[in-house]
Design an enzyme around this catalytic site. Structure first.
Site, PDB file in Angstrom:
ATOM      1  CE  LYS A  96      -4.243  -1.585   2.273  1.00  0.00           C
ATOM      2  NZ  LYS A  96      -5.171  -1.291   3.386  1.00  0.00           N
ATOM      3  CE  LYS A 127      -5.820  -7.954  -1.614  1.00  0.00           C
ATOM      4  NZ  LYS A 127      -5.836  -7.566  -0.238  1.00  0.00           N
ATOM      5  CE  LYS A 143     -10.651  -0.791  -0.651  1.00  0.00           C
ATOM      6  NZ  LYS A 143     -10.734  -1.808   0.352  1.00  0.00           N
TER       7      LYS A 143
HETATM    8  P1  TYM Z   1     -10.784  -5.126   4.034  1.00  0.00           P
HETATM    9  O1  TYM Z   1     -11.771  -4.044   4.244  1.00  0.00           O
HETATM   10  O2  TYM Z   1      -9.716  -4.936   3.024  1.00  0.00           O
HETATM   11  O3  TYM Z   1     -11.515  -6.470   3.641  1.00  0.00           O
HETATM   12  C1  TYM Z   1     -12.581  -7.008   4.416  1.00  0.00           C
HETATM   13  C2  TYM Z   1     -12.506  -8.520   4.409  1.00  0.00           C
HETATM   14  O4  TYM Z   1     -12.575  -9.042   3.079  1.00  0.00           O
HETATM   15  C3  TYM Z   1     -11.528  -9.975   2.884  1.00  0.00           C
HETATM   16  N1  TYM Z   1     -11.130  -9.950   1.468  1.00  0.00           N
HETATM   17  C4  TYM Z   1     -11.028 -11.041   0.695  1.00  0.00           C
HETATM   18  N2  TYM Z   1     -11.255 -12.347   0.939  1.00  0.00           N
HETATM   19  C5  TYM Z   1     -11.075 -13.204  -0.075  1.00  0.00           C
HETATM   20  N3  TYM Z   1     -10.703 -12.816  -1.342  1.00  0.00           N
HETATM   21  C6  TYM Z   1     -10.471 -11.526  -1.626  1.00  0.00           C
HETATM   22  N4  TYM Z   1     -10.107 -11.152  -2.829  1.00  0.00           N
HETATM   23  C7  TYM Z   1     -10.626 -10.566  -0.581  1.00  0.00           C
HETATM   24  N5  TYM Z   1     -10.484  -9.217  -0.519  1.00  0.00           N
HETATM   25  C8  TYM Z   1     -10.791  -8.858   0.749  1.00  0.00           C
HETATM   26  C9  TYM Z   1     -10.412  -9.498   3.794  1.00  0.00           C
HETATM   27  O5  TYM Z   1      -9.501 -10.545   4.085  1.00  0.00           O
HETATM   28  C10 TYM Z   1     -11.170  -9.042   5.002  1.00  0.00           C
HETATM   29  O6  TYM Z   1     -11.453 -10.132   5.859  1.00  0.00           O
HETATM   30  N6  TYM Z   1      -7.480  -5.006   7.713  1.00  0.00           N
HETATM   31  C11 TYM Z   1      -8.838  -5.403   7.424  1.00  0.00           C
HETATM   32  C12 TYM Z   1      -9.871  -4.647   8.230  1.00  0.00           C
HETATM   33  C13 TYM Z   1      -9.771  -4.800   9.715  1.00  0.00           C
HETATM   34  C14 TYM Z   1      -9.998  -5.968  10.473  1.00  0.00           C
HETATM   35  C15 TYM Z   1      -9.852  -5.587  11.838  1.00  0.00           C
HETATM   36  C16 TYM Z   1     -10.271  -7.291  10.145  1.00  0.00           C
HETATM   37  C17 TYM Z   1      -9.521  -3.806  10.594  1.00  0.00           C
HETATM   38  N7  TYM Z   1      -9.554  -4.259  11.875  1.00  0.00           N
HETATM   39  C18 TYM Z   1      -9.989  -6.500  12.874  1.00  0.00           C
HETATM   40  C19 TYM Z   1     -10.414  -8.200  11.190  1.00  0.00           C
HETATM   41  C20 TYM Z   1     -10.279  -7.809  12.528  1.00  0.00           C
HETATM   42  C21 TYM Z   1      -9.066  -5.094   5.967  1.00  0.00           C
HETATM   43  O7  TYM Z   1      -8.342  -4.402   5.355  1.00  0.00           O
HETATM   44  O8  TYM Z   1     -10.183  -5.568   5.445  1.00  0.00           O
END
Ligand code: TYM
Length: 330
Positions: A112, A195, A198
């Site tokens: 990032k 993967k 967005k």
């Molecule tokens: P974020 O907002 O990027 O994504 C939310 C969830 O979607 C999953 N995900 C995917 N799973 C499978 N294939 C994909 N292509 C794919 N793209 C996204 C992510 O693994 C995630 O579970 N850092 C986290 C947000 C966060 C969080 C937390 C998660 C903040 N605090 C505490 C768990 C616990 C994130 O960026 O999610």
């Protein structure tokens, strides 16, 4: 009941199929058997430049999407992170326990920050995984349902929990990642090596996209030159991705779905993908629109979720202040 916490960022106008299959679907399924907490993590969203009005709108829209997916405020505590100040409080304490080198090894930060232009990336982006650890530890979560891309952040969370417990006495549950095998990593339809994300919109199926757009993206999905349908994520990643999507969306084993396409070409496979994704997305969009139409009710549910979350989070924070030797506001 074991405790579950997970979060999602309000950084787009729509969740995508990777979010849904990698995370949200499992959240919904866990609601009855676990004590569940789910957050829209808007503090994480501001680690990259964001427009304030857009952030407010996307937070509300993201919250509506969680409800539209099937999260039920009667069963789960669903809340917005910035309404629970304890997240930022614990994050500071955890930052003071994290090594600079340790934080520097986080691969998502490297990716990032490169996108943000290297040195221009914020310190918040650097400490992002530590805030994530605080999110999880505050609620004493046993399980954290996430996609594969979050595995390293979960490892850091476990390390920080153990370190705090070792230094200050047993305080935090050491959580486990809960990663559904088949859909842990939904891949980009245009580039199956990446993967679904967005930040690569042409290969990303946004759930709130119009049916025609979703259909077109699936029809254009990159496959391979093998010409036969096999589930083989290494040799046929594009085809295997579609098989995994169909299997997950129709609650069928991958082997059975693969069997149905044996001897067939890729056309029927894409059509079957359209047939499971488009009606789902259409219903989802209707539910989101309904929820967004009653803004006062949505805000009420948000405020109520945050109130419950603060109660639980405060128990941990009081203990942390005590153990670390800090003074609580009197
Ligand atoms: P974020 O907002 O990027 O994504 C939310 C969830 O979607 C999953 N995900 C995917 N799973 C499978 N294939 C994909 N292509 C794919 N793209 C996204 C992510 O693994 C995630 O579970 N850092 C986290 C947000 C966060 C969080 C937390 C998660 C903040 N605090 C505490 C768990 C616990 C994130 O960026 O999610």
């Amino acid at each position: 009941m074991p405790r579950v916490l997970s979060g999602i960022q309000p950084t787009a106008d729509s969740f995508h199929l990777g979010n849904y299959l990698g995370a949200l679907r499992n959240w919904v399924a866990m609601q009855r058997d676990y004590d569940t907490f789910f957050a829209i993590v808007d503090l994480h969203a501001i680690t990259v430049p964001t427009d304030p009005v857009e952030l407010q709108d996307r937070t509300r829209l993201s919250f509506a999407q969680l409800l539209a997916c099937g999260l039920d405020p009667e069963l789960s505590c669903i809340f917005v992170q910035s309404q629970v100040p304890q997240h930022a409080e614990l994050a500071w304490v955890m930052q003071c326990l994290t090594g600079f080198g340790e934080a520097s090894r986080m691969t998502q930060f490297k990716d990032k920050s490169a996108r943000e232009g290297g040195d221009a990336a914020s310190v918040g982006l650097f400490t992002y995984p530590i805030l994530q650890a605080a999110d999880i530890l505050l609620y004493q979560a046993d399980q954290v349902p996430v996609g594969e891309d979050q595995r390293q952040h979960l490892e850091l969370t476990r390390d920080l929990a153990q370190r705090f417990n070792g230094r200050y006495g047993d305080t935090f549950v050491v959580p486990d990642a809960y990663i559904a095998k088949e859909t842990a990593r939904v891949v980009d339809l245009q580039n199956p090596a990446a993967k679904m994300s967005k930040s690569l919109p042409t290969g990303c199926l946004f759930l709130l996209d119009e049916s025609k757009v979703i259909e077109k993206k699936i029809k254009r999905a990159v496959t391979d030159s093998v010409g036969e349908v096999h589930f083989d994520p290494v040799e046929q990643p594009g085809v295997s991705n579609l098989l995994a999507v169909i299997a997950a969306m129709s609650d069928s084993p991958i082997a059975e779905v693969t069997e149905n396409f044996a001897g067939g070409g890729y056309g029927p496979l894409k059509q079957a993908t359209i047939d499971v994704v488009v009606p789902f997305a259409r219903d989802f969009a209707v539910r989101v629109a309904d929820l967004m139409a009653d803004r006062a009710e949505l805000d009420r549910i948000m405020d109520e979720g945050a109130r419950r979350a603060r109660e639980v989070a405060d128990v941990s924070i009081v203990e942390v202040y005590d153990r670390v030797g800090l003074r609580r506001p009197s």
